[in-house]
Design a protein around this motif. Sequence first.
Motif, PDB file in Angstrom:
ATOM      1  N   LEU A  73       0.848  -1.178   0.000  1.00 19.42           N
ATOM      2  CA  LEU A  73       0.000   0.000   0.000  1.00 19.42           C
ATOM      3  C   LEU A  73       0.891   1.237   0.000  1.00 19.42           C
ATOM      4  O   LEU A  73       2.115   1.143   0.140  1.00 19.42           O
ATOM      5  CB  LEU A  73      -0.901   0.007   1.236  1.00 19.42           C
ATOM      6  CG  LEU A  73      -1.838  -1.197   1.415  1.00 19.42           C
ATOM      7  CD1 LEU A  73      -2.514  -1.140   2.775  1.00 19.42           C
ATOM      8  CD2 LEU A  73      -2.876  -1.237   0.314  1.00 19.42           C
ATOM      9  N   THR A  74       0.289   2.381  -0.142  1.00 14.12           N
ATOM     10  CA  THR A  74       1.029   3.647  -0.068  1.00 14.12           C
ATOM     11  C   THR A  74       0.485   4.473   1.090  1.00 14.12           C
ATOM     12  O   THR A  74      -0.725   4.662   1.210  1.00 14.12           O
ATOM     13  CB  THR A  74       0.893   4.450  -1.381  1.00 14.12           C
ATOM     14  OG1 THR A  74       1.475   3.701  -2.452  1.00 14.12           O
ATOM     15  CG2 THR A  74       1.610   5.789  -1.267  1.00 14.12           C
TER      16      THR A  74
ATOM     17  N   MET B  48       0.694   8.178   2.895  1.00  9.31           N
ATOM     18  CA  MET B  48       1.113   9.566   2.739  1.00  9.31           C
ATOM     19  C   MET B  48       0.940  10.309   4.063  1.00  9.31           C
ATOM     20  O   MET B  48      -0.099  10.206   4.710  1.00  9.31           O
ATOM     21  CB  MET B  48       0.298  10.274   1.659  1.00  9.31           C
ATOM     22  CG  MET B  48       0.672   9.898   0.233  1.00  9.31           C
ATOM     23  SD  MET B  48       2.407  10.240  -0.183  1.00  9.31           S
ATOM     24  CE  MET B  48       2.519  11.998   0.152  1.00  9.31           C
TER      25      MET B  48
ATOM     26  N   ASP C  78       5.131  -1.396   2.850  1.00 14.54           N
ATOM     27  CA  ASP C  78       4.379  -0.321   2.211  1.00 14.54           C
ATOM     28  C   ASP C  78       5.286   0.865   1.901  1.00 14.54           C
ATOM     29  O   ASP C  78       6.292   1.085   2.570  1.00 14.54           O
ATOM     30  CB  ASP C  78       3.233   0.148   3.120  1.00 14.54           C
ATOM     31  CG  ASP C  78       2.199  -0.932   3.361  1.00 14.54           C
ATOM     32  OD1 ASP C  78       2.116  -1.859   2.531  1.00 14.54           O
ATOM     33  OD2 ASP C  78       1.473  -0.845   4.363  1.00 14.54           O
ATOM     34  N   LYS C  79       4.905   1.628   0.900  1.00 17.38           N
ATOM     35  CA  LYS C  79       5.624   2.850   0.553  1.00 17.38           C
ATOM     36  C   LYS C  79       5.169   3.993   1.457  1.00 17.38           C
ATOM     37  O   LYS C  79       4.030   4.013   1.914  1.00 17.38           O
ATOM     38  CB  LYS C  79       5.362   3.236  -0.905  1.00 17.38           C
ATOM     39  CG  LYS C  79       5.853   2.234  -1.929  1.00 17.38           C
ATOM     40  CD  LYS C  79       5.495   2.705  -3.329  1.00 17.38           C
ATOM     41  CE  LYS C  79       5.934   1.716  -4.380  1.00 17.38           C
ATOM     42  NZ  LYS C  79       5.561   2.168  -5.752  1.00 17.38           N
TER      43      LYS C  79
ATOM     44  N   PRO D 129       6.409   8.804  -2.556  1.00 21.61           N
ATOM     45  CA  PRO D 129       6.430   7.545  -1.796  1.00 21.61           C
ATOM     46  C   PRO D 129       7.516   6.587  -2.282  1.00 21.61           C
ATOM     47  O   PRO D 129       7.685   6.395  -3.485  1.00 21.61           O
ATOM     48  CB  PRO D 129       5.039   6.952  -2.055  1.00 21.61           C
ATOM     49  CG  PRO D 129       4.199   8.097  -2.509  1.00 21.61           C
ATOM     50  CD  PRO D 129       5.114   9.019  -3.228  1.00 21.61           C
TER      51      PRO D 129
ATOM     52  N   LEU E 121      -1.458  12.007  -6.173  1.00 17.94           N
ATOM     53  CA  LEU E 121      -1.672  10.585  -5.915  1.00 17.94           C
ATOM     54  C   LEU E 121      -2.969  10.147  -6.583  1.00 17.94           C
ATOM     55  O   LEU E 121      -4.054  10.453  -6.103  1.00 17.94           O
ATOM     56  CB  LEU E 121      -1.742  10.313  -4.409  1.00 17.94           C
ATOM     57  CG  LEU E 121      -0.416  10.091  -3.652  1.00 17.94           C
ATOM     58  CD1 LEU E 121       0.284   8.849  -4.164  1.00 17.94           C
ATOM     59  CD2 LEU E 121       0.489  11.286  -3.697  1.00 17.94           C
TER      60      LEU E 121
ATOM     61  N   LYS F  42      -3.890   6.906  -7.291  1.00 15.89           N
ATOM     62  CA  LYS F  42      -4.458   5.705  -6.691  1.00 15.89           C
ATOM     63  C   LYS F  42      -4.778   5.950  -5.223  1.00 15.89           C
ATOM     64  O   LYS F  42      -4.228   6.846  -4.586  1.00 15.89           O
ATOM     65  CB  LYS F  42      -3.476   4.539  -6.825  1.00 15.89           C
ATOM     66  CG  LYS F  42      -3.242   4.094  -8.259  1.00 15.89           C
ATOM     67  CD  LYS F  42      -2.308   2.898  -8.298  1.00 15.89           C
ATOM     68  CE  LYS F  42      -2.092   2.428  -9.733  1.00 15.89           C
ATOM     69  NZ  LYS F  42      -1.175   1.254  -9.797  1.00 15.89           N
ATOM     70  N   LYS F  43      -5.647   5.116  -4.680  1.00 11.76           N
ATOM     71  CA  LYS F  43      -6.042   5.247  -3.288  1.00 11.76           C
ATOM     72  C   LYS F  43      -4.848   5.046  -2.366  1.00 11.76           C
ATOM     73  O   LYS F  43      -4.054   4.122  -2.532  1.00 11.76           O
ATOM     74  CB  LYS F  43      -7.125   4.223  -2.947  1.00 11.76           C
ATOM     75  CG  LYS F  43      -7.648   4.336  -1.512  1.00 11.76           C
ATOM     76  CD  LYS F  43      -8.782   3.366  -1.256  1.00 11.76           C
ATOM     77  CE  LYS F  43      -9.298   3.507   0.176  1.00 11.76           C
ATOM     78  NZ  LYS F  43     -10.433   2.603   0.456  1.00 11.76           N
ATOM     79  N   THR F  44      -4.708   5.917  -1.389  1.00 11.63           N
ATOM     80  CA  THR F  44      -3.632   5.826  -0.418  1.00 11.63           C
ATOM     81  C   THR F  44      -4.205   5.915   1.003  1.00 11.63           C
ATOM     82  O   THR F  44      -5.355   6.292   1.199  1.00 11.63           O
ATOM     83  CB  THR F  44      -2.612   6.974  -0.592  1.00 11.63           C
ATOM     84  OG1 THR F  44      -3.237   8.215  -0.236  1.00 11.63           O
ATOM     85  CG2 THR F  44      -2.111   7.057  -2.013  1.00 11.63           C
TER      86      THR F  44
ATOM     87  N   ALA G 155      -3.772   8.127   4.092  1.00 11.66           N
ATOM     88  CA  ALA G 155      -3.230   9.469   4.325  1.00 11.66           C
ATOM     89  C   ALA G 155      -3.467   9.905   5.767  1.00 11.66           C
ATOM     90  O   ALA G 155      -4.607   9.893   6.241  1.00 11.66           O
ATOM     91  CB  ALA G 155      -3.866  10.473   3.370  1.00 11.66           C
TER      92      ALA G 155
ATOM     93  N   HIS H  18      -9.294   8.670  -0.873  1.00  9.83           N
ATOM     94  CA  HIS H  18      -8.259   8.068  -0.036  1.00  9.83           C
ATOM     95  C   HIS H  18      -8.814   7.646   1.323  1.00  9.83           C
ATOM     96  O   HIS H  18      -9.887   8.083   1.731  1.00  9.83           O
ATOM     97  CB  HIS H  18      -7.110   9.060   0.180  1.00  9.83           C
ATOM     98  CG  HIS H  18      -6.508   9.571  -1.090  1.00  9.83           C
ATOM     99  ND1 HIS H  18      -5.721   8.796  -1.905  1.00  9.83           N
ATOM    100  CD2 HIS H  18      -6.591  10.793  -1.698  1.00  9.83           C
ATOM    101  CE1 HIS H  18      -5.322   9.512  -2.955  1.00  9.83           C
ATOM    102  NE2 HIS H  18      -5.849  10.722  -2.853  1.00  9.83           N
TER     103      HIS H  18
END
Length: 293
Positions: A82-83, A85, A123-124, A140, A178, A180-182, A184, A206
């Motif tokens: 996943l990412t 933020m 995850d990033k 990320p 961003l 794509k869904k992150t 946050a 997000h």
Amino acid sequence: MFESKMTTAEILKRVRRIEIKTKGLSNHIFAGEYHSAYKGRGMSFSEVREYTPGDDVKTIDWNVTARFSHPFVKVYEEERELTVMLLVDISNSSLFGTGQRLKREIITELCAVLSFSAATNNDKVGVIFFSDRIERFIPPKKGRSHILRIIRELITIEPASGSGTNVGIALEFLNSVLKKKTIAFLMSDFVTLPFEKPLLLASRKHDLVGIQVFDQADKILPQAGLLKVRDAESGAELWIDTDDKAVRNQYAKNFQNHSDYCRQAFAKSGASMMSVRTDQDYVKTLQAYFKGR
């Protein structure tokens, strides 16, 4: 400003101290909670193993079973990448604190804990630093060196010219960079302009969590006679009589009204929100949040 006179050696020493503390917390306290709270986007094939009683017959790999003349099942695992933020308020009001630590120091530790928790799960992590404008964007990435860079930036960064807070700008920037869904995390004292619309748009796209970091003196005005006070962000100065009970009550009411506005804005958008006070332990607050998801 925040640690602006630190030498390189002092910065590295502090980075290491924060790493030891927050990495320990993420490994021993938050790793399991983080994993449970933020599951991957789906399941991917991992391997096959021999069938054991109780396995779902739907997972039998018939090709492998035919080849070895006894049943094998497919094993799947979560696609965990996943990412995360981090949206970090570095406005002048974040440099306030009447106890042993400033708001910025709490925010730094929160960011480090969340970063190491994300790294443990492969995850990033990226960062958006903001004041009343976007100050810096770190895209990320994975890895310990990347997280240590984030911690160094948290310790040393100063707003280039902005002194106020504009949460809306940070949320709009998040949506623009961003796609794509992150996950946050928005960390601020929320001394800001109204931000309902960008919050609503960001929370639709997000998984958004607000963390309000505040000092006890933001909420309760000490009784200390006639004081000259200065607004950290606007620079405006005025004299106030802190012995006047009506003044203290209005001060507390203003803080409560603003906190209520923030909670209602997050609730209406479908996003989560928690509060952390500078003189209290943030560990329990984070644990309660993760376990409550």
